[in-house]
Design a protein around this motif. Structure first.
Motif, PDB file in Angstrom:
ATOM      1  N   ALA A 194     -60.154  79.769  98.276  1.00  0.00           N
ATOM      2  CA  ALA A 194     -59.211  78.667  98.036  1.00  0.00           C
ATOM      3  C   ALA A 194     -58.885  77.936  99.334  1.00  0.00           C
ATOM      4  N   PRO A 195     -59.691  76.948  99.703  1.00  0.00           N
ATOM      5  CA  PRO A 195     -59.361  76.153 100.883  1.00  0.00           C
ATOM      6  C   PRO A 195     -58.159  75.242 100.622  1.00  0.00           C
ATOM      7  N   MET A 196     -57.497  74.835 101.693  1.00  0.00           N
ATOM      8  CA  MET A 196     -56.443  73.827 101.538  1.00  0.00           C
ATOM      9  C   MET A 196     -57.042  72.450 101.784  1.00  0.00           C
ATOM     10  N   TYR A 197     -56.937  71.592 100.780  1.00  0.00           N
ATOM     11  CA  TYR A 197     -57.326  70.195 100.929  1.00  0.00           C
ATOM     12  C   TYR A 197     -56.098  69.351 100.598  1.00  0.00           C
ATOM     13  N   ASN A 198     -55.663  68.557 101.563  1.00  0.00           N
ATOM     14  CA  ASN A 198     -54.503  67.686 101.369  1.00  0.00           C
ATOM     15  C   ASN A 198     -53.307  68.450 100.813  1.00  0.00           C
ATOM     16  N   PHE A 199     -53.029  69.546 101.494  1.00  0.00           N
ATOM     17  CA  PHE A 199     -51.853  70.388 101.254  1.00  0.00           C
ATOM     18  C   PHE A 199     -51.838  71.114  99.911  1.00  0.00           C
ATOM     19  N   THR A 200     -52.972  71.115  99.247  1.00  0.00           N
ATOM     20  CA  THR A 200     -53.005  71.852  97.990  1.00  0.00           C
ATOM     21  C   THR A 200     -54.386  72.475  97.802  1.00  0.00           C
ATOM     22  N   ILE A 201     -54.634  73.001  96.621  1.00  0.00           N
ATOM     23  CA  ILE A 201     -55.933  73.600  96.340  1.00  0.00           C
ATOM     24  C   ILE A 201     -56.929  72.491  95.983  1.00  0.00           C
ATOM     25  N   PRO A 202     -58.240  72.747  96.096  1.00  0.00           N
ATOM     26  CA  PRO A 202     -59.212  71.736  95.677  1.00  0.00           C
ATOM     27  C   PRO A 202     -59.019  71.384  94.202  1.00  0.00           C
ATOM     28  N   SER A 203     -59.262  70.127  93.873  1.00  0.00           N
ATOM     29  CA  SER A 203     -59.084  69.710  92.474  1.00  0.00           C
ATOM     30  C   SER A 203     -60.029  70.490  91.557  1.00  0.00           C
ATOM     31  N   GLN A 204     -61.158  70.949  92.119  1.00  0.00           N
ATOM     32  CA  GLN A 204     -62.088  71.764  91.309  1.00  0.00           C
ATOM     33  C   GLN A 204     -61.430  73.075  90.885  1.00  0.00           C
ATOM     34  N   LEU A 205     -60.636  73.657  91.783  1.00  0.00           N
ATOM     35  CA  LEU A 205     -59.942  74.915  91.449  1.00  0.00           C
ATOM     36  C   LEU A 205     -58.802  74.641  90.467  1.00  0.00           C
ATOM     37  N   LYS A 206     -58.147  73.502  90.633  1.00  0.00           N
ATOM     38  CA  LYS A 206     -57.077  73.124  89.696  1.00  0.00           C
ATOM     39  C   LYS A 206     -57.644  72.960  88.282  1.00  0.00           C
ATOM     40  N   ALA A 207     -58.837  72.357  88.192  1.00  0.00           N
ATOM     41  CA  ALA A 207     -59.457  72.172  86.865  1.00  0.00           C
ATOM     42  C   ALA A 207     -59.734  73.529  86.219  1.00  0.00           C
ATOM     43  N   TRP A 208     -60.117  74.520  87.037  1.00  0.00           N
ATOM     44  CA  TRP A 208     -60.347  75.876  86.495  1.00  0.00           C
ATOM     45  C   TRP A 208     -59.024  76.482  86.031  1.00  0.00           C
ATOM     46  N   ILE A 209     -57.979  76.327  86.859  1.00  0.00           N
ATOM     47  CA  ILE A 209     -56.658  76.858  86.496  1.00  0.00           C
ATOM     48  C   ILE A 209     -56.188  76.242  85.174  1.00  0.00           C
ATOM     49  N   ASP A 210     -56.478  74.967  84.989  1.00  0.00           N
ATOM     50  CA  ASP A 210     -56.078  74.303  83.740  1.00  0.00           C
ATOM     51  C   ASP A 210     -56.786  74.905  82.520  1.00  0.00           C
TER      52      ASP A 210
ATOM     53  N   PRO B  63     -43.064  75.319 105.227  1.00  0.00           N
ATOM     54  CA  PRO B  63     -42.842  74.535 104.005  1.00  0.00           C
ATOM     55  C   PRO B  63     -44.139  73.927 103.456  1.00  0.00           C
ATOM     56  N   SER B  64     -45.104  73.713 104.328  1.00  0.00           N
ATOM     57  CA  SER B  64     -46.368  73.095 103.903  1.00  0.00           C
ATOM     58  C   SER B  64     -47.227  74.024 103.054  1.00  0.00           C
ATOM     59  N   SER B  65     -46.783  75.275 102.845  1.00  0.00           N
ATOM     60  CA  SER B  65     -47.544  76.182 101.979  1.00  0.00           C
ATOM     61  C   SER B  65     -47.187  75.998 100.505  1.00  0.00           C
ATOM     62  N   VAL B  66     -46.231  75.105 100.221  1.00  0.00           N
ATOM     63  CA  VAL B  66     -45.710  75.005  98.852  1.00  0.00           C
ATOM     64  C   VAL B  66     -46.781  74.640  97.826  1.00  0.00           C
ATOM     65  N   GLY B  67     -47.689  73.750  98.198  1.00  0.00           N
ATOM     66  CA  GLY B  67     -48.705  73.314  97.240  1.00  0.00           C
ATOM     67  C   GLY B  67     -49.961  74.170  97.248  1.00  0.00           C
ATOM     68  N   HIS B  68     -49.953  75.230  98.051  1.00  0.00           N
ATOM     69  CA  HIS B  68     -51.167  76.049  98.171  1.00  0.00           C
ATOM     70  C   HIS B  68     -50.831  77.515  97.904  1.00  0.00           C
ATOM     71  N   GLU B  69     -50.400  78.244  98.953  1.00  0.00           N
ATOM     72  CA  GLU B  69     -50.069  79.674  98.750  1.00  0.00           C
ATOM     73  C   GLU B  69     -48.975  79.832  97.685  1.00  0.00           C
ATOM     74  N   ASP B  70     -47.904  79.043  97.807  1.00  0.00           N
ATOM     75  CA  ASP B  70     -46.779  79.197  96.864  1.00  0.00           C
ATOM     76  C   ASP B  70     -47.201  78.842  95.442  1.00  0.00           C
ATOM     77  N   LEU B  71     -47.953  77.769  95.323  1.00  0.00           N
ATOM     78  CA  LEU B  71     -48.449  77.361  94.000  1.00  0.00           C
ATOM     79  C   LEU B  71     -49.263  78.481  93.357  1.00  0.00           C
ATOM     80  N   LEU B  72     -50.179  79.072  94.122  1.00  0.00           N
ATOM     81  CA  LEU B  72     -51.032  80.134  93.573  1.00  0.00           C
ATOM     82  C   LEU B  72     -50.206  81.364  93.205  1.00  0.00           C
ATOM     83  N   LYS B  73     -49.199  81.665  94.038  1.00  0.00           N
ATOM     84  CA  LYS B  73     -48.317  82.802  93.707  1.00  0.00           C
ATOM     85  C   LYS B  73     -47.564  82.546  92.406  1.00  0.00           C
ATOM     86  N   VAL B  74     -47.003  81.359  92.277  1.00  0.00           N
ATOM     87  CA  VAL B  74     -46.237  81.020  91.058  1.00  0.00           C
ATOM     88  C   VAL B  74     -47.143  81.095  89.834  1.00  0.00           C
ATOM     89  N   LEU B  75     -48.321  80.524  89.968  1.00  0.00           N
ATOM     90  CA  LEU B  75     -49.246  80.465  88.826  1.00  0.00           C
ATOM     91  C   LEU B  75     -49.656  81.861  88.375  1.00  0.00           C
TER      92      LEU B  75
END
Ligand SMILES: Cc1cc2nc3c(=O)[nH]c(=O)nc-3n(C[C@H](O)[C@H](O)[C@H](O)COP(=O)(O)O)c2cc1C
Length: 201
Positions: free
Chosen positions: A93-109, A148-160
Motif C-alpha cells: 500500500a504505497p501513499m499517493y497524494n496522502f491516501t492509498i492508490p485508487s486501484q486499492l480503493k477500488a478493491w476495498i469497494d 496528521p498526514s497519516s489520516v488518509g492512509h494508515e488511519d484509513l486502512l486501520k478504520v476499514l
C-alpha cells in the motif's frame, strides 16, 4: 492455509512496496510451509471504479441482467470470495497524494459489502472478518507515521479493516523514501529487518 497477496503500486520494478510485500510473503512461506498463495496485481489488472453501474448490476434480478451486468457481478463476487476465503493477507500500500492508490480503493469497494464482511445491527456495525490476519506494507516518500498526514492512509486502512472485524492487523513501514539515497536505503533496510525479526520472530 490461504494467503492473499495484493500489490497496488504503479511503479513496477521500481516499487518499494512490491519489493517489501514479496519479502513478507517469502518470510511467511518459510515459516508456514502449507501456505497456498494467491496473487492479485491491482496495477496491471485494475478493477474499475465501483460505480452506479456496479450498484445497478448487483440490484438487478439475475434473470434480467444484461451481459455487462453479468460480468460486473461475476468479477465483484470473485474478488470478494478471494478475500473471504483467505486466512492471511499481505497488501502493498504505497501513499499517493496522502491516501492509498485508487486501484486499492477500488478493491476495498469490492470487499466492503454489507451482509458479507460487515452488518449493521441495532447496536451498531459488526465486522464479520475476525480470524483473518492482515499485514500492510506502507511506503511513502515523506514521513507520516504518527503525523496528521497519516489520516488518509494508515488511519484509513486501520478504520476499514477494524470495521470489517479484522483485529490482527500489522504494518510494515518504509517512509522517507524520497529524502535521498541514504534515507531510502535506511528505510528499506529497517523494513526488511522488521519483516525478518519482528513480524516472524
Ligand atoms: C502519484 C504519486 C503520488 C505520491 N504522493 C505522495 C504523497 O502524498 N506523500 C508522500 O509521502 N509520498 C508520495 N509519493 C511517493 C511515494 O509514496 C513513494 O514513491 C513510495 O515509494 C511509493 O511506493 P511504491 O514505490 O511501492 O509505489 C507519491 C508518489 C507518486 C508516484
Amino acid at each position: 492455509m490461504k494467503l492473499l497477496h495484493i500489490d497496488s503500486s504503479i511503479l513496477g520494478d521500481h516499487s518499494a512496496s512490491r519489493q517489501l510485500s514479496h519479502s513478507v510473503v517469502e518470510s511467511w512461506q518459510a515459516t508456514h510451509v502449507d501456505t497456498q498463495v494467491v496473487y492479485r496485481d491491482l496495477a496491471s489488472d485494475a478493477l474499475g471504479h465501483f460505480s452506479a453501474a456496479s450498484l445497478a448490476a448487483a440490484g438487478t434480478p439475475v434473470e434480467e441482467r444484461d451481459a455487462a451486468q453479468i460480468l460486473e457481478v461475476q468479477s465483484n463476487e470473485a474478488t470478494l470470495e478471494e478475500f473471504l476465503s483467505s486466512d492471511v493477507m499481505v497488501i502493498g500500500a504505497p501513499m499517493y497524494n496522502f491516501t492509498i492508490p485508487s486501484q486499492l480503493k477500488a478493491w476495498i469497494d469490492r470487499i466492503t459489502v454489507a451482509g458479507r464482511t460487515f452488518r449493521y445491527t441495532e447496536s451498531g456495525p459488526v465486522g464479520l472478518c475476525g480470524g483473518k490476519k492482515v499485514i500492510i506494507v506502507s511506503t511513502a516518500g515523506g514521513l507520516h507515521v504518527g503525523q496528521p498526514s497519516s489520516v488518509g492512509h494508515e488511519d484509513l486502512l486501520k478504520v476499514l479493516f477494524t470495521f470489517i472485524g479484522v483485529t490482527d492487523l500489522e504494518f510494515v513501514f518504509a517512509h522517507g523514501l524520497a529524502y535521498g539515497d541514504e534515507s531510502r536505503a535506511n528505510a528499506m533496510a529497517a523494513a526488511q529487518k522488521q519483516i525478518k525479526e519482528a513480524l516472524f520472530a
